[in-house]
Design a protein around this motif. Structure first.
Motif, PDB file in Angstrom:
ATOM      1  N   ARG A 164       0.830  -1.201   0.000  1.00 13.20           N
ATOM      2  CA  ARG A 164       0.000   0.000   0.000  1.00 13.20           C
ATOM      3  C   ARG A 164       0.878   1.270   0.000  1.00 13.20           C
ATOM      4  O   ARG A 164       0.551   2.269  -0.659  1.00 13.20           O
ATOM      5  CB  ARG A 164      -0.921  -0.009   1.224  1.00 13.20           C
ATOM      6  CG  ARG A 164      -1.934  -1.133   1.200  1.00 13.20           C
ATOM      7  CD  ARG A 164      -2.984  -0.935   0.120  1.00 13.20           C
ATOM      8  NE  ARG A 164      -3.792  -2.123  -0.081  1.00 13.20           N
ATOM      9  CZ  ARG A 164      -4.829  -2.461   0.669  1.00 13.20           C
ATOM     10  NH1 ARG A 164      -5.187  -1.686   1.685  1.00 13.20           N
ATOM     11  NH2 ARG A 164      -5.510  -3.566   0.407  1.00 13.20           N
ATOM     12  N   PHE A 165       1.975   1.203   0.743  1.00 13.51           N
ATOM     13  CA  PHE A 165       2.879   2.365   0.807  1.00 13.51           C
ATOM     14  C   PHE A 165       3.479   2.635  -0.578  1.00 13.51           C
ATOM     15  O   PHE A 165       3.555   3.801  -1.023  1.00 13.51           O
ATOM     16  CB  PHE A 165       4.002   2.092   1.812  1.00 13.51           C
ATOM     17  CG  PHE A 165       5.026   3.184   1.897  1.00 13.51           C
ATOM     18  CD1 PHE A 165       4.721   4.385   2.544  1.00 13.51           C
ATOM     19  CD2 PHE A 165       6.269   3.037   1.312  1.00 13.51           C
ATOM     20  CE1 PHE A 165       5.663   5.404   2.615  1.00 13.51           C
ATOM     21  CE2 PHE A 165       7.208   4.047   1.382  1.00 13.51           C
ATOM     22  CZ  PHE A 165       6.891   5.250   2.036  1.00 13.51           C
ATOM     23  N   CYS A 166       3.879   1.589  -1.295  1.00 17.35           N
ATOM     24  CA  CYS A 166       4.447   1.745  -2.630  1.00 17.35           C
ATOM     25  C   CYS A 166       3.416   2.325  -3.599  1.00 17.35           C
ATOM     26  O   CYS A 166       3.749   3.141  -4.456  1.00 17.35           O
ATOM     27  CB  CYS A 166       4.956   0.407  -3.154  1.00 17.35           C
ATOM     28  SG  CYS A 166       6.426  -0.213  -2.299  1.00 17.35           S
ATOM     29  N   GLU A 167       2.164   1.910  -3.442  1.00 15.14           N
ATOM     30  CA  GLU A 167       1.101   2.450  -4.288  1.00 15.14           C
ATOM     31  C   GLU A 167       0.934   3.953  -4.063  1.00 15.14           C
ATOM     32  O   GLU A 167       0.758   4.722  -5.014  1.00 15.14           O
ATOM     33  CB  GLU A 167      -0.211   1.726  -4.005  1.00 15.14           C
ATOM     34  CG  GLU A 167      -0.244   0.283  -4.498  1.00 15.14           C
ATOM     35  CD  GLU A 167      -1.508  -0.439  -4.082  1.00 15.14           C
ATOM     36  OE1 GLU A 167      -2.400   0.233  -3.476  1.00 15.14           O
ATOM     37  OE2 GLU A 167      -1.630  -1.635  -4.353  1.00 15.14           O
ATOM     38  N   LEU A 168       1.004   4.351  -2.799  1.00 14.54           N
ATOM     39  CA  LEU A 168       0.861   5.775  -2.475  1.00 14.54           C
ATOM     40  C   LEU A 168       2.025   6.589  -3.013  1.00 14.54           C
ATOM     41  O   LEU A 168       1.861   7.719  -3.482  1.00 14.54           O
ATOM     42  CB  LEU A 168       0.744   5.967  -0.960  1.00 14.54           C
ATOM     43  CG  LEU A 168      -0.553   5.449  -0.308  1.00 14.54           C
ATOM     44  CD1 LEU A 168      -0.448   5.529   1.213  1.00 14.54           C
ATOM     45  CD2 LEU A 168      -1.746   6.291  -0.799  1.00 14.54           C
ATOM     46  N   VAL A 169       3.245   6.029  -2.915  1.00 13.86           N
ATOM     47  CA  VAL A 169       4.439   6.716  -3.414  1.00 13.86           C
ATOM     48  C   VAL A 169       4.345   6.920  -4.917  1.00 13.86           C
ATOM     49  O   VAL A 169       4.684   7.989  -5.452  1.00 13.86           O
ATOM     50  CB  VAL A 169       5.712   5.923  -3.062  1.00 13.86           C
ATOM     51  CG1 VAL A 169       6.934   6.489  -3.782  1.00 13.86           C
ATOM     52  CG2 VAL A 169       5.940   5.919  -1.552  1.00 13.86           C
ATOM     53  N   GLU A 170       3.864   5.917  -5.624  1.00 12.96           N
ATOM     54  CA  GLU A 170       3.720   6.022  -7.082  1.00 12.96           C
ATOM     55  C   GLU A 170       2.714   7.099  -7.469  1.00 12.96           C
ATOM     56  O   GLU A 170       2.833   7.731  -8.519  1.00 12.96           O
ATOM     57  CB  GLU A 170       3.295   4.672  -7.657  1.00 12.96           C
ATOM     58  CG  GLU A 170       4.402   3.616  -7.593  1.00 12.96           C
ATOM     59  CD  GLU A 170       3.928   2.257  -8.050  1.00 12.96           C
ATOM     60  OE1 GLU A 170       2.735   2.164  -8.449  1.00 12.96           O
ATOM     61  OE2 GLU A 170       4.728   1.306  -8.033  1.00 12.96           O
TER      62      GLU A 170
END
Length: 267
Positions: free
Chosen positions: A260-266
């Motif tokens: 989820r964190f990687c999705e937000l960063v993208e």
């Protein structure tokens, strides 16, 4: 259904009713309780295994009666419970809710009807069983309800062929946890047992070797559960398997948060 005529009139010192009492863990619990002096009432859908268990109990100079019943049919279950209770003098000291459907090998090939039966049997069947016995316990303001759940109830993200079984057992544990708080004030104890893998006829030799220390025989599981019953406690076993499940839960939770964190960063 048939009620054997091996019951005796008069007062029985200790009485127990077990659902799913014809095979596996249910049979092992029945024989263990018979050795401890309990008069038994057994409930299951198939008659032949019940006849066999009653014969084994009789060889131990114990007393056992049975009724054939589908626990998903409340009226049928209520009648069976009433007859067994009356056979033992109108009292239930111990109710073991053990009957369950396990599942299937391939989740993606599971028919809707099979899924419905698993959830209906393991959740509503357990509730129906309690409700059929409860009036007899409340009348005496005493009794001990034992719900046989599973360590699988602690899996936060169950997968594979047992996903619906584990989900149903998680629901069962939550429901009976609520009953425990409610019934204690009325003199009725509720224990929830969480066994791990139990060796049965369906347990292949390859799977037995794979699971190793995590596998109990029906008899060893029955001994652990009886010890908890005697102390009016809940129990989970084997503890190393519980720790393994918790590690898996933690690993999956960390992966989910990172994803989820990687999705937000993208974004």
């Amino acid at each position: 259904s048939y009620l054997p005529q091996n019951t005796m009139s008069g007062t029985h010192e200790k009485t127990a009713i077990i659902t799913g009492g014809g095979t596996g863990l249910g049979r092992a619990l029945a024989l263990r309780l018979a050795r401890e002096g309990y008069s038994l009432g057994l409930i299951a859908r198939s008659e032949e295994p019940l006849i066999g268990v009653c014969a084994e109990v009789a060889e131990m100079d114990g007393s056992a009666a049975y009724r054939i019943c589908d626990i998903t049919r409340p009226e049928e279950l209520k009648t069976a419970m009433e007859e067994l209770v009356q056979a033992w003098g109108g009292r239930i000291d111990l109710l073991i809710i053990n009957a369950a459907m396990i599942g299937y090998s391939k989740a993606d090939r599971a028919p809707d009807e099979k899924v419905r039966r698993i959830l209906e049997t393991n959740i509503m069947g357990s509730v129906h069983t309690l409700h059929a016995a409860l009036p007899h316990m409340l009348k005496k303001h005493s009794g001990h309800v034992v719900a046989i759940s599973s360590l699988g109830a602690f899996q936060n993200w169950p997968g594979g062929g047992l996903r619906y079984y584990y989900t149903s057992k998680r629901s069962m544990s939550l429901i009976f946890g609520t009953y425990r708080r409610h019934l204690r004030s009325q003199g009725i104890e509720v224990s929830i047992m969480h066994p791990g893998w139990i060796e049965t006829a369906m347990f292949s030799s390859d799977r037995r070797a794979e699971k190793g220390e995590y596998v109990d025989t029906p008899e060893s599981a029955a001994d652990k559960i009886y010890d908890a019953i005697r102390r009016q406690k809940s129990v989970l076993f084997p503890f190393p398997l519980f720790l393994r499940i918790q590690r898996q839960n933690l690993t999956k939770a960390i992966r989910l948060v990172l994803s989820r964190f990687c999705e937000l960063v993208e974004l």
